[in-house]
Write a protein that holds these residues in place. Sequence first.
Motif, mmCIF file in Angstrom:
data_model
loop_
_atom_site.group_PDB
_atom_site.id
_atom_site.type_symbol
_atom_site.label_atom_id
_atom_site.label_comp_id
_atom_site.label_asym_id
_atom_site.label_seq_id
_atom_site.Cartn_x
_atom_site.Cartn_y
_atom_site.Cartn_z
ATOM 1 N N ARG A 83 0.847 -1.194 0.000
ATOM 2 C CA ARG A 83 0.000 0.000 0.000
ATOM 3 C C ARG A 83 0.884 1.245 0.000
ATOM 4 O O ARG A 83 1.770 1.384 0.842
ATOM 5 C CB ARG A 83 -0.934 0.008 1.197
ATOM 6 N N THR A 85 0.576 5.287 0.229
ATOM 7 C CA THR A 85 -0.257 6.431 0.577
ATOM 8 C C THR A 85 0.540 7.680 0.263
ATOM 9 O O THR A 85 1.708 7.793 0.679
ATOM 10 C CB THR A 85 -0.636 6.414 2.073
ATOM 11 N N ILE A 100 2.720 -0.128 -8.272
ATOM 12 C CA ILE A 100 1.588 0.733 -7.926
ATOM 13 C C ILE A 100 1.755 2.068 -8.642
ATOM 14 O O ILE A 100 2.784 2.726 -8.488
ATOM 15 C CB ILE A 100 1.466 0.973 -6.407
ATOM 16 N N HIS A 102 0.130 5.485 -8.475
ATOM 17 C CA HIS A 102 -0.743 6.342 -7.657
ATOM 18 C C HIS A 102 -0.455 7.797 -8.020
ATOM 19 O O HIS A 102 -0.399 8.671 -7.166
ATOM 20 C CB HIS A 102 -0.474 6.050 -6.184
ATOM 21 N N LYS A 111 -3.336 3.602 -2.040
ATOM 22 C CA LYS A 111 -3.652 2.720 -3.155
ATOM 23 C C LYS A 111 -2.884 1.431 -2.900
ATOM 24 O O LYS A 111 -1.687 1.455 -2.610
ATOM 25 C CB LYS A 111 -3.240 3.341 -4.486
#
Length: 161
Positions: A83, A85, A100, A102, A111
């Motif tokens: 994750r 952030t 990821i 994001h 995300k």
Amino acid sequence: MVESGGAVVPDGRGGLGTGLGPRFADLVAQWWAEDQLPNYRAVVPVVDLSDTDPASLGGFENQFLAVVSGRLHVPSSGLYGLRLTSDDGSLLFLDDQLVINHDGPHSAVGKSTFAWLEQRTYDLVVRWYEGGGDGVLKLEWQRPGGQWELIPTSALSHTAI
């Protein structure tokens, strides 16, 4: 996005590194403002950065790019949650593969994705830009069967000469 291009970075122990040599705990973070070379470099223990303390970001509060790089040591093979952030945009790469995306201007939201990770060491790069307002960057994982947590220092490192 700006890349370090093999720039020499501090190893956190008084020396300089180019990505070769012994392993040290922590990660290397670099900040850029506009189209300049890195304006500030630091060794950080985990990916948990915020502009609530601008001194910890080299005095930067808005309109900057930061790149955090190092190694991720996965203790056992399995399905891991990852994750990211951030406020504003961020990208997470493992072994040069985008994991990821994001990117874009947004408030501090996370995300996440799940990925099968082998028990080994991965090259880790997080790219983060801060436009205006609050600035936050945090990288967490969920180990197989575990809870979400900041990726601990024991699983992160950088290398130096």
